[in-house]
Motif scaffolding. Structure first.
Motif, short mmCIF file in Angstrom:
data_model
loop_
_atom_site.label_atom_id
_atom_site.label_comp_id
_atom_site.label_asym_id
_atom_site.label_seq_id
_atom_site.Cartn_x
_atom_site.Cartn_y
_atom_site.Cartn_z
N PRO A 186 -6.12 2.32 7.10
CA PRO A 186 -6.06 2.79 5.71
C PRO A 186 -5.95 1.60 4.75
O PRO A 186 -5.36 0.59 5.10
CB PRO A 186 -4.78 3.62 5.69
N SER A 187 -6.51 1.74 3.58
CA SER A 187 -6.34 0.71 2.55
C SER A 187 -6.21 1.40 1.20
O SER A 187 -6.52 2.59 1.10
CB SER A 187 -7.53 -0.26 2.54
N VAL A 188 -5.77 0.67 0.19
CA VAL A 188 -5.64 1.29 -1.14
C VAL A 188 -7.00 1.76 -1.66
O VAL A 188 -7.07 2.64 -2.50
CB VAL A 188 -4.97 0.36 -2.19
N GLU B 256 1.65 9.38 -5.87
CA GLU B 256 2.03 10.76 -5.59
C GLU B 256 3.08 11.25 -6.57
O GLU B 256 3.05 12.40 -7.02
CB GLU B 256 2.53 10.92 -4.15
N MET C 247 0.83 -1.21 0.00
CA MET C 247 0.00 0.00 0.00
C MET C 247 0.86 1.26 0.00
O MET C 247 0.62 2.20 -0.76
CB MET C 247 -0.93 0.01 1.22
N ARG D 141 -0.70 11.45 3.41
CA ARG D 141 -1.59 10.36 3.06
C ARG D 141 -1.41 9.14 3.96
O ARG D 141 -2.37 8.40 4.22
CB ARG D 141 -1.30 9.97 1.61
N VAL D 142 -0.19 8.91 4.41
CA VAL D 142 0.05 7.75 5.28
C VAL D 142 0.15 8.18 6.75
O VAL D 142 0.59 7.41 7.60
CB VAL D 142 1.32 6.96 4.86
N HIS E 34 3.00 15.46 0.50
CA HIS E 34 1.68 14.92 0.12
C HIS E 34 1.58 13.44 0.51
O HIS E 34 0.58 12.98 1.06
CB HIS E 34 1.51 15.08 -1.39
N PHE E 35 2.66 12.72 0.22
CA PHE E 35 2.73 11.30 0.53
C PHE E 35 2.64 11.07 2.03
O PHE E 35 1.87 10.24 2.52
CB PHE E 35 4.03 10.72 -0.02
N VAL F 105 6.02 16.51 -3.15
CA VAL F 105 5.52 15.14 -3.32
C VAL F 105 5.61 14.38 -2.01
O VAL F 105 4.67 13.71 -1.58
CB VAL F 105 6.33 14.40 -4.40
#
Lengths: 336, 336
Positions: free
Chosen positions: B125-127, A244, A236, B268-269, B264-265, B261
């Motif tokens: 979280p998942s894809v 990204e 994931m 997200r995680v 942002h990444f 980038v």
């Protein structure tokens, strides 16, 4: 013959392995016509160190282990393990059906005296290097005695492969306090504490990757879920990072600039470098490669088998278990 | 009072929460002098929506749950849960000792009729978005009937929080085939299949992050190990990425270029966005924040509690369990 790709992965990996190790020779077991075709045109000096052994059957990746054991007596994995049993090969490596490989290995090779059931062990990456984790799915509902045996086997594997003397052993639990966990886990902790192993105590899931101990012992159900969860999370994270980086022309440019770093990073977390799970507790060396790996990954599985042969892991495990059994008898005699 | 930092995290998060939700009011439970000090100088309009409730004791982060329950009857977590019991508060949120919070919540609030034991649930979280996973450590050795109850609770939580009707439920196992796993897991699969839930079948550890199903049901020992393993791996990957980016002036330059980038990444995680584990199966809402989180993370835990109140999760679970019990009685009556 095993794995998602088959000979296009296993044969090139085998050839490369022979190039890397001039003292090694390989028996390739499977459909001889297909193997011969795959081997055409290779350097005759290497070809001399390869023997093709025909096997008329192949175990499917999703075949039930007991059915494979019963109905496929001439399968490539069965023939390969027979070669280990007869001493013609010093180890067997397969990318095939894990359950069937384990059932076959156990049936043909038998366990080392003092070991109830074999376990699947793997070196996992950690911030400090690697952590050996077992069992990863050979057993469900492991008894406290079996968990102790896993501790002995893991400890010897790490000693042999990494020349670490007296490696630390942790018991996977849901908290570090002694009062945590099931009755079976508490009893296993007592047995480990009373053994000659360098027992650290309870560890938690995150300790595997923190490198808190050299060996993490757990029931196969728990170990398998933990391993696959981590694989899923890694997948994931990689997918998110890729998304990204590919979001726009600007982020692609950023990605390009950062490419050397990202490549180095990717190499470091490359699962292929950790490929090769050891089936421990058997009277012969069997290494399982991930079915979905490529040539590089399969080579690591071959290297793993070679290291186990070179360092005589099985002899060390057998000695240690015999010693442990003697101690047990002595303390029982003293108690009477 | 709970968590690794305490009031410096929980109070600012509470103030921000009140700013975000004009219909909300909070009771802050703990040492009133310390709380008052932390609240000095805040906007009087906000202050009006905060009540400070004194509690003379604090449960330590590593205190044994049963001792906390016995000896700390005026602890901040006990007083907060009492407020839920009496109806003065609609939910309790704590960053304190998980075991003590669960023991206290269970003792004070009791379980919903038809629920044997509460479970800890979390949106992972998942894809594809998120996966609700439970139990994450409230129970070890869950019975098949309890696993069915976890399925019902998880299904209702997802329905309520994400307006997904009839969410899919998977049973965590070491393979997707029906023959895999312990006897207890096989029996749980039968119960789930026979229930009114949208049962998908067995899932594996990686399916949590693949988003194969909406709800993943598992024993608390297994769930806790899987969660912490994944946390450990995420930590390791982050550490490796940081090291690679900081390796030299050149890689630092690359990192700088890729900063938008990477930011942002990272966002997200960000685990803080998934903070807030729900204690389900109780006659009151209790949400556990990670002890090590910061203001942003604690705010997510407060949001989680608010959403559970707003959507009446407990009412829905109670109705569904009652319905399930009725069906069971009916089918038993028909069988006789």
């Amino acid at each position: 013959m095993g794995g998602d790709v088959g000979l296009k992965v296993t044969v090139p990996a085998s050839i490369r392995f022979l190039k890397d190790h001039s003292d090694a020779s390989l028996v390739l077991v499977g459909d001889s016509a297909a193997l011969d075709a795959e081997l055409t045109g290779i350097d005759p000096a290497l070809r001399q160190r390869i023997r093709v052994q025909h096997a008329s059957q192949v175990v499917d990746m999703d075949e039930a282990p007991q059915l494979a054991l019963k109905n496929k007596k001439d399968s490539s994995m069965r023939v390969a393990i027979n070669l280990v049993k007869s001493g013609e090969a010093q180890a067997a490596v397969s990318a095939g059906n894990t359950g069937a490989l384990m059932a076959t290995a156990r049936f043909v090779l038998k366990t080392i005296p003092g070991i109830d059931r074999p376990a699947i062990a793997k070196l996992m990456p950690s911030v400090k290097g690697t952590t050996c984790m077992l069992d990863l799915g050979a057993n469900v509902d492991s008894s406290p005695e079996q968990l102790l045996q896993f501790g002995i086997m893991g400890s010897e594997l790490v000693s042999c492969l990494q020349q670490r003397s007296n490696p630390t052993v942790g018991l996977l639990n849901i908290g570090s306090e002694d009062i945590k966990g099931t009755e079976s886990i508490k009893r296993a902790a007592e047995l480990l504490r009373g053994s000659e192993l360098n027992f650290y105590g309870n560890v938690e899931g995150n300790d595997v990757y923190k490198g808190t101990v050299d060996v993490v012992v757990c029931d196969g159900f728990v170990g398998n879920v933990a391993l696959k969860s981590a694989e899923g999370l890694a997948y994931m994270i990689a997918a998110f990072l890729r998304e990204e980086l590919m979001r726009s022309w600007w982020t692609r440019l950023c990605a390009l600039a950062a490419m050397p770093v990202l490549r180095h990073f990717k190499n470091r977390v490359d699962t292929r470098r950790y490929n090769g799970a050891s089936f421990l507790g058997l009277r012969g060396i069997v290494v399982k490669s991930h079915g979905g790996t490529d040539e590089l990954g399969f080579r690591y599985a071959l290297e793993q088998a070679r290291e186990e042969v070179r360092s005589n892991v099985i002899g060390h495990i057998a000695d240690r278990v015999a010693h442990q059994l003697q101690n047990l008898k002595r303390s029982e005699a003293e108690a009477n």
